[in-house]
Write an enzyme that holds these catalytic residues in place. Structure first.
Site, PDB file in Angstrom:
ATOM      1  N   CYS A 229       0.820  -1.207   0.000  1.00  0.00           N
ATOM      2  CA  CYS A 229       0.000   0.000   0.000  1.00  0.00           C
ATOM      3  C   CYS A 229       0.863   1.270   0.000  1.00  0.00           C
ATOM      4  O   CYS A 229       2.050   1.221  -0.334  1.00  0.00           O
ATOM      5  CB  CYS A 229      -0.980   0.000   1.172  1.00  0.00           C
ATOM      6  SG  CYS A 229      -2.349   1.176   0.950  1.00  0.00           S
ATOM      7  N   ASP A 298      -3.598   1.600   9.939  1.00  0.00           N
ATOM      8  CA  ASP A 298      -4.779   2.450  10.003  1.00  0.00           C
ATOM      9  C   ASP A 298      -5.322   2.461  11.418  1.00  0.00           C
ATOM     10  O   ASP A 298      -5.767   3.496  11.906  1.00  0.00           O
ATOM     11  CB  ASP A 298      -5.832   1.968   9.002  1.00  0.00           C
ATOM     12  CG  ASP A 298      -5.409   2.342   7.595  1.00  0.00           C
ATOM     13  OD1 ASP A 298      -5.556   3.513   7.232  1.00  0.00           O
ATOM     14  OD2 ASP A 298      -4.853   1.490   6.903  1.00  0.00           O
TER      15      ASP A 298
HETATM   16  C1  RUB Z   1      -3.786   3.451   3.328  1.00  0.00           C
HETATM   17  C2  RUB Z   1      -3.139   2.485   4.263  1.00  0.00           C
HETATM   18  C3  RUB Z   1      -1.876   2.962   4.928  1.00  0.00           C
HETATM   19  C4  RUB Z   1      -2.200   3.529   6.301  1.00  0.00           C
HETATM   20  C5  RUB Z   1      -1.012   4.248   6.896  1.00  0.00           C
HETATM   21  O1  RUB Z   1      -5.112   3.057   2.990  1.00  0.00           O
HETATM   22  O2  RUB Z   1      -3.607   1.394   4.537  1.00  0.00           O
HETATM   23  O3  RUB Z   1      -0.995   1.914   5.094  1.00  0.00           O
HETATM   24  O4  RUB Z   1      -3.262   4.464   6.195  1.00  0.00           O
HETATM   25  O5  RUB Z   1      -0.690   5.395   6.172  1.00  0.00           O
HETATM   26  P1  RUB Z   1      -5.993   4.051   2.093  1.00  0.00           P
HETATM   27  P2  RUB Z   1       0.154   6.562   6.859  1.00  0.00           P
HETATM   28  O6  RUB Z   1      -5.212   4.302   0.837  1.00  0.00           O
HETATM   29  O7  RUB Z   1      -7.262   3.303   1.870  1.00  0.00           O
HETATM   30  O8  RUB Z   1      -6.213   5.327   2.871  1.00  0.00           O
HETATM   31  O9  RUB Z   1       1.407   5.954   7.383  1.00  0.00           O
HETATM   32  O10 RUB Z   1       0.402   7.565   5.749  1.00  0.00           O
HETATM   33  O11 RUB Z   1      -0.674   7.129   7.955  1.00  0.00           O
END
Ligand code: RUB
Length: 408
Positions: A229, A298
């Site tokens: 991701c 998340d």
């Molecule tokens: C994004 C996702 C990321 C976390 C952490 O999912 O799963 O790994 O949100 O991101 P989506 P960060 O694209 O559905 O939002 O480290 O930037 O907080």
């Protein structure tokens, strides 16, 4: 272009949230300048909520930053004639923003923190009749402390223990009395919100720096890392590890259905890192070449389980079979307080059109599209937080301290 300008005032954090917002509002600032012209609260909110819902702004940190930016704009453009009306507008905005992505506690935790600062100025007895997760004496006591109240999953509970509002925002503490002597003016509250939003951005900047330092130290010398991701936190760590000369190469999964892995691959390659994009189903092929798996987060539960982009749980299980350590990088704001009281995290199911259209599948095919999955704590080597690197079982201790919930 107020929303972008707000984000850009905090230079480093502009690189992530600014980019995400620029994707939404365009570098020409067309929509942004419209916002500036009419200063419309509803436009700010509508645009931000739409950008978060449609994943134009994605990733837990970027979402929280954009939401705080929107709250600041709502506050600064408010024409409320009284402090109570001003507070009402903030709550309304908070409610709209908090409901955009159900599986994002960082979004809700951040907004609650901001709201609590305003409540503390406005109301003298928020502690009695407080925002609590469920009716219990212990929680009511905890709720009297500003930070814990701010970070709880708010739900108004009346004297009889009946929930008066839906989970989230939407009602001010009904028994709370406005402070008499203080006569908070709307302009002083606007200044308060501005100062708190800036402080929030500065704290976020400090935590990403700390996580990047802690995380880079976990990357073995000459390591190849598998990521899934797009996580701004993970990118921060990998860039730092690369600068320190520890990182050899990175494999990025595409991350179907929305391909956020492409964003990661682009950012890493731009930083000069040897980056390879693979389809999600190629993980088992490439994992044995890797020395570590690194993903974002998340949400984190009180049991130390990780909620992250769909596909994470499968990768973690494979990593465990291949003896490749699996790490998640997360600020403590990713912790979901409701899980302390045994409540579970809602897993968002997104539009099935993201997976396939009827013209591709033919008739009679059902489609499911959960956006996240849960990785059991036993598959996680450690969480990399702004307070240090801890095994899942210890995360709860850090989180309870952070949220002032130790006695709960
Ligand atoms: C994004 C996702 C990321 C976390 C952490 O999912 O799963 O790994 O949100 O991101 P989506 P960060 O694209 O559905 O939002 O480290 O930037 O907080």
């Amino acid at each position: 272009m107020k929303l972008l300008k707000y984000i850009k005032t905090e230079k480093k954090y502009a690189t992530m949230a600014g980019k995400a917002l620029a994707a939404r509002f365009g570098t020409s600032g067309k929509e942004g300048s419209q916002l500036e012209k009419n200063g419309s609260q509803s436009l700010v909110l509508e645009e931000t909520c739409a950008a978060i819902r449609s994943l134009k702004i994605q990733g837990a940190r970027n979402i929280a930053l954009a939401a705080i930016g929107a709250m600041d704009l709502v506050a600064s453009t408010s024409t409320a004639g009284s402090s109570a009306a001003f507070y009402g507008q903030l709550v309304e905005a908070a409610d709209a923003l908090a409901s955009t992505r159900p599986t994002e506690p960082m979004l809700r935790n951040s907004i609650r923190y901001l709201l609590a600062k305003v409540e503390k100025k406005l109301y003298m007895n928020v502690a009695k009749g407080a925002w609590v997760a469920r009716p219990s004496a212990a929680l009511e006591k905890q709720a009297s402390r500003d930070k814990s109240r701010a970070l709880l999953h708010m739900k108004w509970i009346d004297g009889a223990g009946k929930s008066k509002s839906r989970v989230g925002f939407g009602a001010k503490p009904q028994k709370a009395r406005m402070r008499k002597g203080s006569r908070q003016s709307v302009s002083s509250l606007k200044n308060l919100v501005k100062a708190e939003c800036k402080a929030f951005a500065r704290n976020m900047e400090a935590s990403i720096e700390a996580i990047s330092q802690f995380g880079a130290a976990q990357v073995p010398n000459g390591a190849t890392v598998l990521v899934h991701c797009h996580s701004s936190t993970v990118v921060g760590i990998l860039k730092k590890a690369f600068q320190a000369g520890r990182l050899n190469a990175v494999y990025c999964t595409e991350t179907r259905p929305k391909y956020q892995g492409r964003i990661t691959a682009r950012e890493l390659a731009q930083a000069g890192i040897d980056t390879t994009l693979i389809v999600d189903s190629a993980v088992a092929t490439f994992l044995p070449k890797c020395n570590m798996v690194l993903v974002g987060a998340d949400a984190i539960t009180s049991a130390g389980d990780l909620v992250n982009k769909i596909g994470t749980a499968g990768i973690a299980r494979l990593a465990s079979m291949e003896d490749v350590p699996f790490y998640s990088a997360a600020e403590l704001y990713k912790f979901e307080p409701i899980t302390v009281w045994g409540k579970s995290i809602e897993i968002e199911e997104r539009d099935i059109g993201e997976v396939a259209g009827a013209q591709e599948t033919g008739k009679g095919v059902k489609i499911r599209n959960p956006a996240f999955d849960i990785t059991g704590a036993k598959y996680i080597h450690a969480y990399i937080t702004e307070k240090g690197v801890v095994p899942p079982a210890s995360l709860i201790t850090l989180a309870l301290e952070e949220f002032n919930l130790s006695g709960a």
